[in-house]
Scaffold this motif. Structure first.
Motif, PDB file in Angstrom:
ATOM      1  N   GLN A  35     -12.697  42.381 -74.287  1.00 48.79           N
ATOM      2  CA  GLN A  35     -11.990  43.632 -74.017  1.00 48.79           C
ATOM      3  C   GLN A  35     -12.989  44.787 -73.904  1.00 48.79           C
ATOM      4  O   GLN A  35     -12.897  45.615 -72.982  1.00 48.79           O
ATOM      5  CB  GLN A  35     -10.987  43.917 -75.129  1.00 48.79           C
ATOM      6  N   GLU A  37     -16.171  44.778 -73.114  1.00 49.21           N
ATOM      7  CA  GLU A  37     -17.023  44.723 -71.931  1.00 49.21           C
ATOM      8  C   GLU A  37     -16.360  45.382 -70.727  1.00 49.21           C
ATOM      9  O   GLU A  37     -17.033  45.979 -69.887  1.00 49.21           O
ATOM     10  CB  GLU A  37     -17.381  43.267 -71.607  1.00 49.21           C
ATOM     11  N   ALA A  38     -15.045  45.275 -70.655  1.00 54.53           N
ATOM     12  CA  ALA A  38     -14.328  45.828 -69.510  1.00 54.53           C
ATOM     13  C   ALA A  38     -14.195  47.346 -69.571  1.00 54.53           C
ATOM     14  O   ALA A  38     -13.956  47.996 -68.545  1.00 54.53           O
ATOM     15  CB  ALA A  38     -12.945  45.189 -69.404  1.00 54.53           C
ATOM     16  N   ILE A  39     -14.369  47.927 -70.761  1.00 54.03           N
ATOM     17  CA  ILE A  39     -14.168  49.376 -70.914  1.00 54.03           C
ATOM     18  C   ILE A  39     -15.373  50.037 -71.587  1.00 54.03           C
ATOM     19  O   ILE A  39     -15.271  51.153 -72.086  1.00 54.03           O
ATOM     20  CB  ILE A  39     -12.887  49.676 -71.720  1.00 54.03           C
ATOM     21  N   HIS A 269      -5.071  51.437 -70.697  1.00 54.19           N
ATOM     22  CA  HIS A 269      -5.074  50.035 -70.281  1.00 54.19           C
ATOM     23  C   HIS A 269      -3.979  49.216 -70.962  1.00 54.19           C
ATOM     24  O   HIS A 269      -3.814  48.034 -70.658  1.00 54.19           O
ATOM     25  CB  HIS A 269      -6.435  49.401 -70.600  1.00 54.19           C
ATOM     26  N   TRP A 273      -2.763  45.275 -70.257  1.00 54.75           N
ATOM     27  CA  TRP A 273      -3.070  44.235 -71.240  1.00 54.75           C
ATOM     28  C   TRP A 273      -1.791  43.541 -71.718  1.00 54.75           C
ATOM     29  O   TRP A 273      -1.764  42.320 -71.909  1.00 54.75           O
ATOM     30  CB  TRP A 273      -3.810  44.836 -72.428  1.00 54.75           C
ATOM     31  N   GLU A 376      -7.479  38.637 -72.120  1.00 47.69           N
ATOM     32  CA  GLU A 376      -8.590  38.050 -71.356  1.00 47.69           C
ATOM     33  C   GLU A 376      -8.636  36.518 -71.439  1.00 47.69           C
ATOM     34  O   GLU A 376      -9.538  35.889 -70.885  1.00 47.69           O
ATOM     35  CB  GLU A 376      -9.916  38.631 -71.874  1.00 47.69           C
TER      36      GLU A 376
END
Length: 402
Positions: A35, A37-39, A269, A273, A376
């Motif tokens: 999570q 890494e995406a933000i 997000h 999610w 994810e």
């Protein structure tokens, strides 16, 4: 176990395209690193903004988060605090609930639910759960009412709204306070209304494992009553709105600006999610049907009028402990929410409950098993989970000579 199941059932591992897919095992029960890494950049910018401001307690970040969550939930006000546990406790204090009072709740929940009641000096009064949803059974609430009952604290367990219609009817008829424990259920809806907007108070947790989690502890209370919101703000800050002047006795339960800034990033997000979690649940359901697991496990079904956000994806399983041991050996992470109901915990021994008092809650504790469901999670990992469960029951069937 009596949750009704739907869908076609096969008796063996299916052949064809599904069997040819590559499976893997989840790396963890909850992958917060994926999570992050995406933000990463958004979070870094938010943290830098707070560090530049050097304003760490309450302030603009917290006020803005409160406004944003109140708008999401559909409440007039939101009040940030130090944890989900404190959100419950502050709501009780704001309702002037204390010694001699009773609050009805469920024994199948995290300790903070009943613990917050006991901290005020009031008595937690437990009632059993609906075995199909794990949530408090409104019919049992009626039986537990007394002259000392001051509030009802339903829990939207695992992200599924409790049956709020009859609960609110009971509360209105008796002029009782309703405090929603929505710690696991931000974004969940009951008949189109968001949890946290239905009762007098909605209590949320931002513990890192929650669907909306911060980088530590954090919580928030929603309410549409301005007087209740004002009292909550006083209580969270030592009973003071002017420095060194104390109107009431409060406590220190303020939300940090750093946590609020991180939560504001994640809040953007949250809807995506949640939909990814729900898609994962649909995939699990399809896999479990394909592997013919309906005679061995029961998994959550959609309840009409209730939008489930799946903070946990909890199945009921025959031979749960043996299954969990097998899954651990197969590198499939699991968890148990909760291994023991609160009414038999030593901390609540003074209430006088005994094993057998709430059979549905007790049965659930012996059968529930939570599987990875984070946004994810890959399809290959879910296939690996289903294969491992199917392998366990196939081995069990073979060993019994069936």
């Amino acid at each position: 176990m009596n949750i009704s199941m739907t869908g076609a059932i096969s008796s063996a591992i299916p052949a064809g395209p599904r069997a040819k897919r590559t499976s893997e095992t989840p790396g963890s029960f909850l992958d917060l690193k994926a999570q992050y890494e995406a933000i990463r950049e958004e979070v870094s910018d938010a943290i830098a903004r707070v560090l530049e401001s050097q304003h760490f307690i309450l302030g603009e970040e917290v006020t803005t988060l409160e406004t944003e969550i109140a708008a999401l939930v559909g409440a007039r006000s939101a009040v940030g605090c130090a944890s989900g546990s404190d959100a419950l406790y502050l709501s009780l204090l704001a309702s002037e609930i204390g010694t001699g009072d009773e609050v009805i709740t469920t024994p199948f929940t995290f300790v903070a639910t009943a613990g917050s009641i006991a901290r005020t000096g009031a008595k937690p009064v437990f009632v059993d759960v609906d075995p199909e949803t794990f949530n408090i059974d409104p019919a049992e609430i009626e039986k537990a009412l007394s002259a000392r009952t001051k509030a009802i604290m339903p829990v939207h367990l695992f992200g599924l709204p409790a049956d709020m219609g009859p609960i609110l009817e009971i509360a209105r008829a008796r002029k009782l306070i309703v405090i929603e424990d929505a710690a696991q259920a931000i974004g969940a809806r009951y008949k189109g209304e968001f949890v946290g907007s239905l009762g007098d108070y909605g209590c949320f947790s931002f513990f890192p494992s929650k669907n909306l989690g911060c980088a530590g502890d954090g919580g928030l209370v929603t309410t549409s009553d301005p007087a209740k919101a004002d009292r909550l703000r006083l209580l969270r800050a030592h009973g003071s709105r002017q420095k060194y002047r104390y109107e009431i006795l409060g406590t220190n339960s303020r939300l940090d600006a750093l946590q609020a800034a991180i939560l504001r990033v994640k809040l953007k997000h949250l809807s995506q999610w949640t939909e990814q979690r729900r898609a994962n649940v649909r995939r699990y359901s399809e896999l479990f049907r394909d592997f013919g697991l309906a005679s061995h496990i029961q998994w959550p079904q959609e309840v009409v009028g209730r939008y489930h956000v799946y903070n946990q994806f909890t199945i009921r399983a025959k031979d749960r402990d043996a299954l969990r041991k097998h899954l651990t050996a197969a590198k499939v992470p699991t968890d148990i929410y909760y291994p023991s109901p609160l009414h038999v915990q030593p901390a609540f021994a003074n209430l006088g409950y005994h094993e057998g008092d709430f059979p549905h809650a007790e049965a659930a504790c012996k059968e529930v098993l939570a599987l990875p469901v984070y946004a994810e999670l890959t399809a290959a990992a879910q296939l690996g989970v289903a294969e491992a469960i199917a392998a366990f029951y196939k081995h069990t069937k073979d060993s019994q000579g069936e």
